[in-house]
Motif scaffolding. Structure first.
Motif, PDB file in Angstrom:
ATOM      1  N   LEU A 194       0.882  -1.066  -0.061  1.00  0.00           N
ATOM      2  CA  LEU A 194       0.020   0.048   0.101  1.00  0.00           C
ATOM      3  C   LEU A 194       1.013   1.196  -0.055  1.00  0.00           C
ATOM      4  CD1 LEU A 194      -2.249  -1.191   2.915  1.00  0.00           C
ATOM      5  CD2 LEU A 194      -2.725  -1.632   0.536  1.00  0.00           C
TER       6      LEU A 194
ATOM      7  N   GLN B 188       0.813   5.484   1.119  1.00  0.00           N
ATOM      8  CA  GLN B 188      -0.008   6.632   1.525  1.00  0.00           C
ATOM      9  C   GLN B 188       0.844   7.715   1.508  1.00  0.00           C
ATOM     10  OE1 GLN B 188      -0.847   6.219   5.965  1.00  0.00           O
ATOM     11  NE2 GLN B 188      -2.373   7.102   5.616  1.00  0.00           N
TER      12      GLN B 188
ATOM     13  N   GLY C  42      -0.676  13.103   4.792  1.00  0.00           N
ATOM     14  CA  GLY C  42      -1.957  13.332   5.081  1.00  0.00           C
ATOM     15  C   GLY C  42      -3.087  12.985   4.342  1.00  0.00           C
ATOM     16  N   GLY C  43      -2.848  11.701   3.513  1.00  0.00           N
ATOM     17  CA  GLY C  43      -3.947  11.334   2.553  1.00  0.00           C
ATOM     18  C   GLY C  43      -4.147  10.022   2.840  1.00  0.00           C
ATOM     19  N   GLY C  44      -5.073   9.234   2.138  1.00  0.00           N
ATOM     20  CA  GLY C  44      -5.603   7.950   2.287  1.00  0.00           C
ATOM     21  C   GLY C  44      -4.696   6.896   1.731  1.00  0.00           C
ATOM     22  N   ILE C  45      -5.037   5.758   1.730  1.00  0.00           N
ATOM     23  CA  ILE C  45      -4.138   4.817   1.339  1.00  0.00           C
ATOM     24  C   ILE C  45      -4.568   4.024   0.040  1.00  0.00           C
ATOM     25  CG2 ILE C  45      -3.468   2.224   1.683  1.00  0.00           C
ATOM     26  CD1 ILE C  45      -3.577   3.253   4.852  1.00  0.00           C
TER      27      ILE C  45
END
Lengths: 117, 111
Positions: B35, B37, B40-43
């Protein structure tokens, strides 16, 4: 595009004031997850729904609840947020047709960053 | 419970360098996830693999099931590759898709 959408991106609440985070998906996935991620730490699973079945992790505080009114939506309710609940909350979905579990990719939303005043 | 170890924890590279991030786990699994990331963001899910090798653009992921080890390679690295890369494996023996995450490798690619 099919996706996982979390609202809001940023949420500020007061100590002890209930807050609800939302997640919606257009993927028609049957499993939805809520993760908590604190700064510089790995995401930690809070709970997940397998279809309508709710599965709570043993160490998830009672303060945290979840609702899944239909396939597309899932909510995270924090009844009385404390300062330690400030974190990024991630929603994810996956398709599990039974027995294939972790072999299905998880699709994540962009997260909601929760701040507690 | 599966234990997931990633190395290195932090990695700084110059643009264009070949990058390798490693992941090892303690219990046999059905599949492993890589994954990404951003700050400050999503995955974003990069790969899910159960054997051999997968390639997507400049990213290559390999897994050795017998050795319980996986690597993520980035060829011709670019500053936009700067992110945290996370290895994750199934929990509960793979049922219901719950993941156990590594602590992540923070990659910084300098121009």
């Amino acid at each position: 595009d099919a996706m996982v959408i979390q609202n809001p991106r940023y949420q500020v609440t007061q100590f002890g004031k209930p807050v609800t985070l939302s997640c919606s998906q257009t993927l028609n996935h049957n499993v939805m997850y809520w993760y908590q991620q604190k700064s510089s730490q790995a995401p930690k699973l809070l709970f997940h729904y397998y279809d309508k079945d709710f599965n709570n992790e043993a160490d998830t505080p009672d303060n945290f609840q979840s609702r899944r009114p239909n396939t597309s939506f899932c909510f995270l309710d924090i009844r009385s947020p404390g300062l330690g609940d400030a974190a990024m909350y991630l929603c994810a979905t996956s398709r599990d047709l039974g027995g294939t579990g972790g072999r299905q990719p998880q699709h994540f939303g962009d997260g909601t960053r929760l701040s507690i005043l | 419970k599966n234990e997931v170890e990633q190395s290195p924890q932090n990695l700084t590279a110059q643009e264009g360098e070949f990058i390798t991030i490693n992941c090892s786990y303690s219990v046999g699994i059905s599949a492993l996830h890589w994954l990404q990331q951003h700050p400050g963001g999503g995955i974003v899910s990069l790969f899910m693999l159960s054997s051999g090798k997968k390639k997507h653009g400049r990213l290559i992921a390999t897994i050795n099931i017998q050795e319980k080890h996986s690597s993520l390679h980035i060829t011709a690295s670019h500053p936009r590759d700067s992110a945290v890369y996370i290895c994750a494996v199934p929990n509960y023996g793979g049922s219901q898709g719950n993941l156990i995450f590594g602590k992540g490798t923070k990659l910084s690619v300098k121009p």
